[in-house]
Design a protein around this motif. Structure first.
Motif, PDB file in Angstrom:
ATOM      1  N   MET A  37     -34.612 -46.174  26.662  1.00 49.79           N
ATOM      2  CA  MET A  37     -34.029 -47.117  27.627  1.00 49.79           C
ATOM      3  C   MET A  37     -32.979 -46.453  28.510  1.00 49.79           C
ATOM      4  N   PHE A  38     -32.454 -45.281  28.077  1.00 48.34           N
ATOM      5  CA  PHE A  38     -31.306 -44.717  28.794  1.00 48.34           C
ATOM      6  C   PHE A  38     -31.637 -43.419  29.504  1.00 48.34           C
ATOM      7  N   MET A  39     -32.875 -43.282  29.900  1.00 47.34           N
ATOM      8  CA  MET A  39     -33.274 -42.071  30.598  1.00 47.34           C
ATOM      9  C   MET A  39     -32.946 -42.197  32.080  1.00 47.34           C
ATOM     10  N   THR A  40     -32.438 -41.105  32.673  1.00 49.53           N
ATOM     11  CA  THR A  40     -32.405 -41.058  34.132  1.00 49.53           C
ATOM     12  C   THR A  40     -33.733 -40.456  34.566  1.00 49.53           C
ATOM     13  N   PRO A  41     -34.340 -40.977  35.612  1.00 50.31           N
ATOM     14  CA  PRO A  41     -35.656 -40.471  36.009  1.00 50.31           C
ATOM     15  C   PRO A  41     -35.541 -39.064  36.589  1.00 50.31           C
ATOM     16  N   GLU A  42     -36.644 -38.323  36.556  1.00 52.07           N
ATOM     17  CA  GLU A  42     -36.655 -36.987  37.143  1.00 52.07           C
ATOM     18  C   GLU A  42     -36.508 -37.117  38.662  1.00 52.07           C
ATOM     19  N   SER A  43     -35.975 -36.049  39.262  1.00 50.13           N
ATOM     20  CA  SER A  43     -35.855 -36.059  40.718  1.00 50.13           C
ATOM     21  C   SER A  43     -35.969 -34.636  41.247  1.00 50.13           C
ATOM     22  N   VAL A  44     -36.215 -34.525  42.529  1.00 52.19           N
ATOM     23  CA  VAL A  44     -36.232 -33.204  43.160  1.00 52.19           C
ATOM     24  C   VAL A  44     -35.279 -33.198  44.343  1.00 52.19           C
ATOM     25  N   GLU A  45     -34.645 -32.036  44.549  1.00 53.11           N
ATOM     26  CA  GLU A  45     -33.883 -31.849  45.779  1.00 53.11           C
ATOM     27  C   GLU A  45     -34.667 -30.854  46.614  1.00 53.11           C
ATOM     28  N   LEU A  46     -34.849 -31.175  47.880  1.00 52.09           N
ATOM     29  CA  LEU A  46     -35.739 -30.378  48.723  1.00 52.09           C
ATOM     30  C   LEU A  46     -34.990 -29.719  49.865  1.00 52.09           C
ATOM     31  N   ASN A  47     -35.463 -28.542  50.243  1.00 48.64           N
ATOM     32  CA  ASN A  47     -35.130 -27.998  51.555  1.00 48.64           C
ATOM     33  C   ASN A  47     -36.242 -28.444  52.489  1.00 48.64           C
ATOM     34  N   TYR A  48     -35.914 -28.762  53.715  1.00 49.39           N
ATOM     35  CA  TYR A  48     -36.993 -29.124  54.618  1.00 49.39           C
ATOM     36  C   TYR A  48     -36.669 -28.813  56.067  1.00 49.39           C
ATOM     37  N   VAL A  49     -37.734 -28.585  56.829  1.00 51.05           N
ATOM     38  CA  VAL A  49     -37.571 -28.467  58.278  1.00 51.05           C
ATOM     39  C   VAL A  49     -38.330 -29.618  58.915  1.00 51.05           C
ATOM     40  N   HIS A  60     -39.730 -27.619  50.781  1.00 51.88           N
ATOM     41  CA  HIS A  60     -39.722 -26.538  49.783  1.00 51.88           C
ATOM     42  C   HIS A  60     -38.749 -26.963  48.698  1.00 51.88           C
ATOM     43  N   LEU A  61     -39.069 -26.673  47.443  1.00 49.25           N
ATOM     44  CA  LEU A  61     -38.230 -27.136  46.337  1.00 49.25           C
ATOM     45  C   LEU A  61     -36.893 -26.393  46.320  1.00 49.25           C
ATOM     46  N   HIS A  62     -35.798 -27.156  46.253  1.00 52.11           N
ATOM     47  CA  HIS A  62     -34.506 -26.531  46.036  1.00 52.11           C
ATOM     48  C   HIS A  62     -34.152 -26.577  44.547  1.00 52.11           C
ATOM     49  N   ARG A  63     -34.245 -27.770  43.967  1.00 54.36           N
ATOM     50  CA  ARG A  63     -33.914 -27.899  42.546  1.00 54.36           C
ATOM     51  C   ARG A  63     -34.677 -29.080  41.945  1.00 54.36           C
ATOM     52  N   TYR A  64     -35.130 -28.904  40.699  1.00 52.69           N
ATOM     53  CA  TYR A  64     -35.792 -29.981  39.987  1.00 52.69           C
ATOM     54  C   TYR A  64     -34.848 -30.498  38.912  1.00 52.69           C
ATOM     55  N   ASN A  65     -34.604 -31.794  38.885  1.00 52.00           N
ATOM     56  CA  ASN A  65     -33.761 -32.393  37.844  1.00 52.00           C
ATOM     57  C   ASN A  65     -34.653 -33.170  36.892  1.00 52.00           C
ATOM     58  N   PRO A  66     -34.871 -32.642  35.684  1.00 49.42           N
ATOM     59  CA  PRO A  66     -35.780 -33.349  34.772  1.00 49.42           C
ATOM     60  C   PRO A  66     -35.154 -34.654  34.278  1.00 49.42           C
ATOM     61  N   ALA A  67     -36.022 -35.492  33.758  1.00 48.15           N
ATOM     62  CA  ALA A  67     -35.542 -36.737  33.173  1.00 48.15           C
ATOM     63  C   ALA A  67     -34.642 -36.384  31.995  1.00 48.15           C
ATOM     64  N   ALA A  68     -33.543 -37.142  31.827  1.00 44.49           N
ATOM     65  CA  ALA A  68     -32.612 -36.823  30.745  1.00 44.49           C
ATOM     66  C   ALA A  68     -32.022 -38.096  30.182  1.00 44.49           C
ATOM     67  N   HIS A  71     -44.216 -23.152  46.211  1.00 38.97           N
ATOM     68  CA  HIS A  71     -44.699 -22.861  47.566  1.00 38.97           C
ATOM     69  C   HIS A  71     -44.095 -23.822  48.570  1.00 38.97           C
ATOM     70  N   ASN A  72     -44.275 -23.488  49.849  1.00 34.12           N
ATOM     71  CA  ASN A  72     -43.981 -24.472  50.888  1.00 34.12           C
ATOM     72  C   ASN A  72     -45.066 -25.547  50.851  1.00 34.12           C
ATOM     73  N   SER A  73     -44.685 -26.760  51.215  1.00 34.87           N
ATOM     74  CA  SER A  73     -45.725 -27.781  51.323  1.00 34.87           C
ATOM     75  C   SER A  73     -46.482 -27.565  52.631  1.00 34.87           C
ATOM     76  N   GLU A  74     -47.576 -28.286  52.786  1.00 34.94           N
ATOM     77  CA  GLU A  74     -48.221 -28.296  54.098  1.00 34.94           C
ATOM     78  C   GLU A  74     -47.294 -28.976  55.102  1.00 34.94           C
ATOM     79  N   VAL A  75     -47.637 -28.882  56.383  1.00 37.71           N
ATOM     80  CA  VAL A  75     -46.869 -29.632  57.370  1.00 37.71           C
ATOM     81  C   VAL A  75     -47.385 -31.069  57.342  1.00 37.71           C
ATOM     82  N   LEU A  76     -46.483 -31.995  57.061  1.00 43.20           N
ATOM     83  CA  LEU A  76     -46.901 -33.383  56.865  1.00 43.20           C
ATOM     84  C   LEU A  76     -46.573 -34.206  58.093  1.00 43.20           C
ATOM     85  N   GLU A  77     -47.502 -35.062  58.486  1.00 42.57           N
ATOM     86  CA  GLU A  77     -47.256 -35.901  59.655  1.00 42.57           C
ATOM     87  C   GLU A  77     -46.720 -37.245  59.207  1.00 42.57           C
ATOM     88  N   LEU A  78     -45.561 -37.613  59.717  1.00 45.68           N
ATOM     89  CA  LEU A  78     -44.961 -38.906  59.386  1.00 45.68           C
ATOM     90  C   LEU A  78     -45.079 -39.824  60.597  1.00 45.68           C
TER      91      LEU A  78
END
Lengths: 227, 637
Positions: free
Chosen positions: B233-245, B481-489, B465-472
């Motif tokens: 019940m007390f888990m923080t969900p995993e998250s990612v911090e990204l670099n992006y252009v 591109h991944l900067h840091r992965y924060n696992p669930a804790a 790796h870098n991701s593909e170029v995504l169209e929004l």
């Protein structure tokens, strides 16, 4: 093919060919033309008939939507449906009209007329078609209302495995519940609900659910539960 | 239309036929060919492969245009329905596409069934229908201009609109015939009345949960035990911090050269919407069968003479025109913006002064004598008026080109580089850093399903790796591109201590509430009245006589429980139910009265009949559709 030496020979050859085959060629051409134009004419004629039937049906639907308000509209509905039934008997509109006539008859408690109309539709519609399945379902319901429970159940049994399973099961439940065979009715309702639930479309089946709840073997009075 | 005749197979066949002209086989073959051409046209034997459809429903193709139209309509509907509460995920292209495709398939299946049954709608009926629609009327009369204008703004031509209307009518006929003709038999009415109009007399009292929450005390050991037992019940969900252009259209807007605006204006001014409209009348003379050219010319001359003598155009049209459709209205054909009639006619119309009569004009229909009765000058607005709009349009177009070519470069660079540093440097972009993003991140510039899917993909998350170029949406493109992965804790106990205390209090309160409800049931079961009990313990209580299944006076949960209970034999039945909000209701069922059709008002009887027949009809309709789907041969490309 050999080339002909003189023009005369060529003409002669054509003449000979004509003598031998001219008659049959002409007959073939004439027959083909007659067939083509006959077929096209018939097609045009029957398209025109269907279009007229469609117009009448459209008027009939207008009368049907006004029928809740007064007897005049009901009479008009019956008149137009009658025209479709008698003058356009071969079209699908006649079958639809008969289904509407049956519905109007049931609303007036005239189960005999309803039965006649539905049997007429069953006679006209090809077996296995959607119209036949629907007519058979309704015939069973009308028969049950007239007290012919056995016959009704027979018809429902016979057609219940086609595309219209939930509708047939609901009818089966209604027939059995009216005959106070509650256990069997409950089973039919349960199956009907399960079939309906499996469809992707949202269906509002309030009366089915109320009947289910009412017939379901009630929770013992001492049970405690959370909703 | 183009035909592709495959000479290679036709030639040997023709040779065979020539060799055996005398054989009956050949005659039969010729007969069959002639017949099939006459009946079905030449297309029938030429296979026209339609390779660019998105799906096939029993062999009938679904075109991309068709799909796009439905997607657009649905998007408009969603936007107008949701307004500001719009969740962008609802406009996800893929989701819209599959929903649209499903509805197209269903409609096609129904149309095919309708065609199989022989349902149709006549041109007459369509005409009556369209001219009767209020949207197309001005002062209660059908207005053709209004009609065309409205259709155009909705993306229809009169042809496609008629087609769609015809299909709609056919489908409504099918539905009316099959399920609209349903009914409720007297037996069904009686049965349903017995159940749906059943009445139950009940008393119920309310035990509020809040009462047990207040006096609960939680000690430290209970909190620790709860923490140890319920780690999940007390888990923080995993998250990612990204670099992006990021690339967006606005980065590429440049001032527009004057010449480009002028060129745009020149094209705009010629467009259809600024053309003059002319109202035209005509007198048509058709060559009758057996009529010589001279006789026809004589009739033309007679018309010209009458007009030259000063007779009214409308009168002459009524008397001499062969166009029955317009003769009655003075030859009037309505307005044209230069595209309604054959070119010969349009040219003559454009050259005519208002109220002047043309020389004879020849078209396929015959010989026309034309008159322009009204001209609406609709000249293009001036350059100054249109400048802001045109400037923006040109600017956007140029920016888009520049954007797309940069996107292409970014694609190549991002694919070959192992971080975003080089692509950013070469294209002069800033590398930005995102906040921690969840798999279902609801807000922020990267809260887009595509981006999140890419961020948590194997490529980006595990391989770095870098991701593909995504169209929004809105012409934005990003690569991440991944900067840091924060696992669930598991969170520290300190961070959740208060939540745990609250949870324990809630749990205990519910247990105590249940116990209190049990006691109340027992007391009522052993003869204490609901009212007396409620007064003794300070609870609120209510009585409801003759409650129905659909009664609005009684809380939903109470009603459901009361109708789920077995009818009392001699003594009233007692039970309790916990509301979703947490309060408990102790319900006492006193009496059950089956419904009786005869005691319902006319109104209620009619309503009941309608409910029954509609329920049957709705099931039939869904099962019809379902059956068509089950038997169908559907391919999605």
């Amino acid at each position: 093919m050999d080339s002909f030496r003189t023009e005369e020979e060529q003409v002669e050859a054509i003449r000979r060919w004509w003598d031998e085959n001219g008659r049959s060629t002409l007959v073939t051409i004439v027959l083909v033309l007659v067939a083509v134009f006959g077929w096209q004419g018939w097609q045009r004629y029957s398209d025109e008939r269907t279009a007229t039937a469609s117009d009448v049906y459209q008027r009939m639907l207008e009368a049907a939507s006004a029928a809740g308000q007064g007897t005049q509209a009901t009479t008009e509905l019956e008149r137009l449906a009658g025209v479709l039934r008698s003058d356009f008997g071969g079209t699908v509109y006649a079958r639809f009209a008969a289904l509407h006539l049956a519905s109007a008859a049931v609303a007036e408690d005239d189960l005999e007329t309803a039965e006649t109309e539905l049997r007429w539709v069953l006679g006209k519609a090809s077996t296995g078609s959607e119209i036949a399945a629907v007519a058979q379902l309704r015939l069973a319901r009308v028969l049950a209302a007239a007290g012919e429970t056995g016959q009704a159940l027979g018809l429902l049994e016979e057609g219940g495995n086609g595309d219209y399973r939930a509708a047939y099961l609901l009818a089966r439940g209604d027939v059995l519940a009216a005959a106070e065979r509650n256990e069997e009715a409950l089973e039919a309702y349960r199956e009907a609900e399960a079939v309906v639930q499996a469809y992707p479309a949202q269906l509002n089946v309030e009366t089915l659910q109320a009947k289910l709840q009412s017939l379901a073997s009630p929770a013992p009075a001492s049970s405690k539960g959370e909703s | 239309m183009r035909f592709f005749i495959d000479i290679d197979w036709i030639k040997p066949m023709l040779q065979d036929i020539r060799k055996s002209t005398r054989g009956t086989t050949a005659k039969v073959i010729i007969g069959v060919i002639v017949l099939s051409f006459a009946l079905f046209g030449i297309e029938s034997i030429l296979v026209g492969g339609n390779s660019n459809s998105v799906a096939e429903v029993n062999g009938e193709p679904v075109t991309p245009i068709e799909l796009q139209q439905v997607v657009d309509t649905q998007r408009r509907q969603i936007i107008s329905m949701m307004g500001e509460n719009l969740d962008p995920a609802m406009l996800d292209e893929q989701r819209l596409n599959s929903a649209a495709l499903e509805s197209i398939i269903n409609r096609k299946l129904l149309m095919q069934a309708a065609t199989r049954l022989g349902l149709t709608v006549s041109e007459r009926e369509l005409g009556v229908m369209i001219s009767g629609m209020e949207q197309f009327q001005v002062d209660g009369r059908f207005a053709p201009d209004m009609y065309k204008g409205l259709l155009a703004s909705a993306g229809y031509t009169p042809g496609t609109f008629k087609r769609a209307l015809k299909d709609d009518l056919i489908l409504s006929q099918l539905q009316a015939g099959l399920s609209g003709s349903d009914f409720a038999t007297p037996a069904e009415l009686a049965l349903n009345a017995r159940i749906l109009a059943e009445q139950r007399d009940i008393r119920y009292l309310t035990i509020p949960l809040a009462r047990f929450r207040d006096d609960a005390v939680v000690d430290e050991s209970a909190i620790e035990a709860f923490y140890a037992d319920n780690q999940s019940m007390f888990m923080t969900p995993e998250s990612v911090e990204l670099n992006y252009v990021e690339l967006s259209l606005d980065d590429f807007r440049e001032p527009v050269a004057e010449a480009a605006i002028e060129e745009e204006y020149r094209i705009e001014a010629q467009s259809y919407q600024y053309q003059d409209e002319n109202r035209v009348s005509h007198i048509l003379l058709e060559q009758r069968s057996g009529e010589s050219d001279e006789a026809l010319a004589e009739r033309v001359a007679r018309v010209q003479a009458e007009l030259a003598a000063g007779r009214d155009f409308a009168e002459v049209a009524a008397e001499l025109s062969d166009d029955i459709g317009s003769a009655g209205s003075g030859g009037d054909l309505g307005f044209t913006a230069g595209d309604a009639f054959p070119d010969e006619m349009e040219e003559a119309i454009a050259a005519l002064e208002v109220d002047a009569v043309s020389a004879p004009v020849k078209t396929e229909a015959g010989i026309h004598i034309l008159k322009v009765t009204e001209r609406r000058e609709a000249g293009a607005p001036s350059l100054a008026q249109l400048r802001p709009e045109l400037e923006q349009r040109v600017q956007e177009r140029q920016a888009k080109l520049a954007l797309l070519s940069t996107v292409e470069k970014l694609r190549d660079l991002a694919f070959t580089a192992d971080s975003l540093a080089r692509p950013a440097e070469e294209l002069g972009l800033e590398i930005k850093r995102s906040e921690p993003l969840l798999r279902d991140q609801p807000t922020g510039p990267l809260s887009n399903p595509q981006v999140l899917r890419a961020a948590f993909s194997e490529d980006v998350l595990e391989r770095g790796h870098n991701s593909e170029v995504l169209e929004l949406p809105d012409n934005r493109f990003v690569a991440v591109h991944l900067h840091r992965y924060n696992p669930a804790a598991v969170q520290e106990l300190e961070a959740v201590r208060e939540d745990i205390a609250a949870a324990i209090i809630e749990q205990r309160a519910r247990e105590e509430l249940a116990a209190a409800a049990e006691q109340a049931m027992e007391a009522i079961g052993s003869g204490e009245g609901v009212e007396a009990l409620a007064t003794r313990l300070g609870y609120e209580w209510q009585v409801e006589l003759g409650a129905r299944r659909d009664s609005r006076m009684v809380p939903r949960a109470v009603l459901q429980r009361a109708f789920a209970l077995a009818a009392p034999a001699t003594e009233p039945v007692v039970d309790y139910v916990v509301e979703p909000g947490g309060d408990a209701r102790v319900v006492q069922l006193l009496r059950v009265t089956p419904g009786d059709l005869a005691r319902l008002s006319r109104e209620e009887q009619r309503g009941l009949a309608q409910r029954i027949s509609e329920e049957y009809g709705a099931i039939v309709q869904v099962e019809h559709q379902q059956g068509l789907l089950a038997d169908a041969d559907i391919t999605v490309f």
